[in-house]
Structures are given as structure tokens and as C-alpha cells.
Design a protein around this motif. Sequence first.
Motif, PDB file in Angstrom:
ATOM      1  N   ILE A 167       0.867  -1.176   0.000  1.00 37.17           N
ATOM      2  CA  ILE A 167       0.000   0.000   0.000  1.00 37.17           C
ATOM      3  C   ILE A 167       0.904   1.225   0.000  1.00 37.17           C
ATOM      4  N   SER A 168       0.908   1.936  -1.123  1.00 39.16           N
ATOM      5  CA  SER A 168       1.790   3.085  -1.252  1.00 39.16           C
ATOM      6  C   SER A 168       1.412   3.864  -2.507  1.00 39.16           C
ATOM      7  N   LEU A 209      -6.713   4.251   2.549  1.00 40.87           N
ATOM      8  CA  LEU A 209      -6.073   3.127   3.236  1.00 40.87           C
ATOM      9  C   LEU A 209      -7.104   2.110   3.709  1.00 40.87           C
ATOM     10  N   ILE A 228       2.999  -1.316   4.266  1.00 40.97           N
ATOM     11  CA  ILE A 228       2.601   0.086   4.091  1.00 40.97           C
ATOM     12  C   ILE A 228       3.880   0.918   4.036  1.00 40.97           C
ATOM     13  N   THR A 259       5.172  -2.087   8.489  1.00 43.35           N
ATOM     14  CA  THR A 259       5.226  -0.670   8.139  1.00 43.35           C
ATOM     15  C   THR A 259       6.661  -0.247   7.875  1.00 43.35           C
TER      16      THR A 259
END
Length: 426
Positions: A167-168, A209, A228, A259
Motif C-alpha cells: 500500500i503506497s 487506506l 505500508i 510498516t
Amino acid sequence: MADFTELNPDKTNPEGISLQELTNRIKRVVALNFASPIWVRAEIASLKTSRGHRYLDLVQKEVETDSVLARVQANLWSGTYIQLSKRMKEDIDLIIKEGQEVLLEVKVNFHSQYGLSIQVVDIDPDFTIGKYFTKKQQLFARILKEKLNEPQKSLQIPLVVQRIAIISSPTAAGYIDFITQIEHVSDRMHIQLDLYKNSMQGSTVENDLIQNLEKIETGSEPYDLIVIIRGGGAKLDLMDFDNYILAKKIAHYPIPVLTGIGHEIDISALDVVAAISQKTPTAAAQYIINKNDEFISRIEIAKLKIAEAAVNQLQEHKRQLERTRTELTHSALNFIREKKHQLAIVKGELLIQSRFQLQKTAETLRQLTREFQISNPENVLKRGFAIFSKDGKIVSDSNDIREGDKVEVRLFKGRAESTVTKTYQS
């Protein structure tokens, strides 16, 4: 200070004062009380942008009830915005954003036609940063109190991480650093990387998100890990990740979350609740590589141990075979010697028995010879016996001849012919 008695209506004038007179009086009061800019604390309730200008809806809220106690509109003109952007170390857009507490220096004006005007001329970023970190500490305390930092830590991360949902933002430097780091080891480990595009700064971070997390959870791909990623920056760059709603969402997420947000000194609420937290995107990639390398090393060590055990076992079997061969050789030699000895004994016994048997057989033959000689017709005839024959056939039964038959009589010496005068039955 202004003399507010001037604002009292003229009671002697039944028609009152004009609107222009009223606005002029207000203008004088404002000018007298706000001759120079003044610093004001407020929260930005909403923000609109048009042609480079920023229009702020400023509010003050009751701490306990969150109800609005005061509200006013303020303007940040484009020229001032550009000057402040150049001067400030922090990104001005991280301060001038909805929900942010700010300390603004403002000019207060009143125009007879346009009314009250509040113009922002300066911003104190340290005030906003201080408020931000105070709220951040309160958020961390709430996370620990509700134990939101525990659920993700109990999830089992696979020994080999092969399927990763990232996720980016595809243009983020942190994402590029992460991908580059993983590609360096593509020749020795295969890792599937699926990007879920997400804004990493601004008001849409939270919604994006949450949507991506739900899309991943309900999708068909069984991911091993959610990563993430966001690179670091100024002190306020990561404030969108210090979010209770996001922290709670990730805390109870069924897939382990890694993360890689910020720099070495940064830590966000998402870092606190995630299963694994790394300081940077590069460190996050290295964590995955190290974890897979650890498994590969364990496999290699296991292979070496198996090979070593196989060699040792083979050598032991060879030694056992050699011992068995030696034992069999000795046993065979002993067996052969024993059998030779037994054969020698049997041979001796057979020789004795054969000699005895030969002697016995020879004696039997001699006895048979004697008996044969005794039963030889010539010897019988020699003892005075005779052989009678009729028509060339030996007569041994008196029933075979009759009176008057002529028979030939064979004697030891010579022959005679005789006529049967009478026969007798024995």
C-alpha cells in the motif's frame, strides 16, 4: 481603546443613524482596537482554495463537548502564501489543513460594504507541531490503554514471505526504494509484489487506506504480508498516519502488517500497532529479504546436515560391510576347514567301510562261486547223476514222459539211449 459610548444611538433622534454611519463607527472601533496584527489560536474547520488563495473557516471548540464556541472566516492571499512557503522549514500545506490547530498572525479590518475581514499574515509552525506531538502522545497512550498494540504481534508471519500487498503511492521515493531493494535479490528468491495505490499525504489518506485494506481482505489472493510504505520528510509529514481509526483498523486486521514509514527518528501510530515496524521502506524490504535468507540458510544447513549424515551413514555401512566381509571370510575359512576335517573323517570311515564291504563282497562271491561250482551240471554228473532229455528237452517231471518213450541219458562221460518201461510219481 475606543469610546463605545459613541455607538449608542441618539435617543433624541427618532430616526436613528444610517447604516453607513453604523459601519463607519464599527470600522473606527476595529481600527482603534486592532491597529496592528494580532496572534490568534484556532482550529481550521474547513479549507477552500481558489486561484492560489486559501479561505479558512476558523473555529474554537469546547474541550469537553467539542461544540463550537466561536467561528470566523479568514483569508490567506496567494502572495502571502508564497512568501510563507519560502520562509518556513515545514510544508505549509501540512499546517494549513482541515482539523489542524494553528497559531496565526492576522490583520483585522472592517469594510463598510464587505464587512469584517481577517487576513492571515504569518503562521507559527512550532505551535502546530507542539499541538501535534501533544495529540500524538495522547493517541499513543490510548493505543496502549486499549491494547491495540497486541493483536497484530500475535499473528504468525510465514517462514517464507512470497506474496506481498504493498500500500503506497507508485511515485513515492520510499516505494521505489523498496522495489529496488527487492529486485536486487530476484535472482535467488521469487517475491510477488502487488501495488495498491494509495495517497500517502492529505485528507484522503484515511479513506484510501481503509478501502485498500478491505479490498485486500475480501480479495482472492492469499497474501503473506501487507506492507505500508511512505518515505519520511518534515515533522508533520506523517501526521496522517497518527490516526486512531487507522490504528484500530490495522490492529484488528487478520493479515500481518509491516510498516516502513518515515526515517530513523520517526514513529507513527501505525508503527505501534503493526505486526512489524521498520524505520524506512529500505529497512522494510531488508527485513523481508533477511527473513527469507534465514529460511534459505536453514534449508542449506539442513541440506549440509543431511548430506553429512548420509556420508557418515554410508561410511558406517561400508565399515559394517567390511566387518561383515571379514567375519564372513573367517567364517567361510573356518567352515571350509571344519568341512575338510569332517570330509577327512568321513573319507577314513568310508575307506574302512568300503574295505570291509569289499571283503564281505569278495567272501560272498567266493561263496557263490563255490555254490555255483557245486551246482554245475558237470559236477553233478560227475557225482553220478544223469540228465534225461526227450526230443532235445530236459525232462524234470515224470508226467512229461510215458511208458515206451525213448529218452536220451547224459552221463558225466558219454550218452545213452533208454526206453521208459514205467513212471513213478514222487
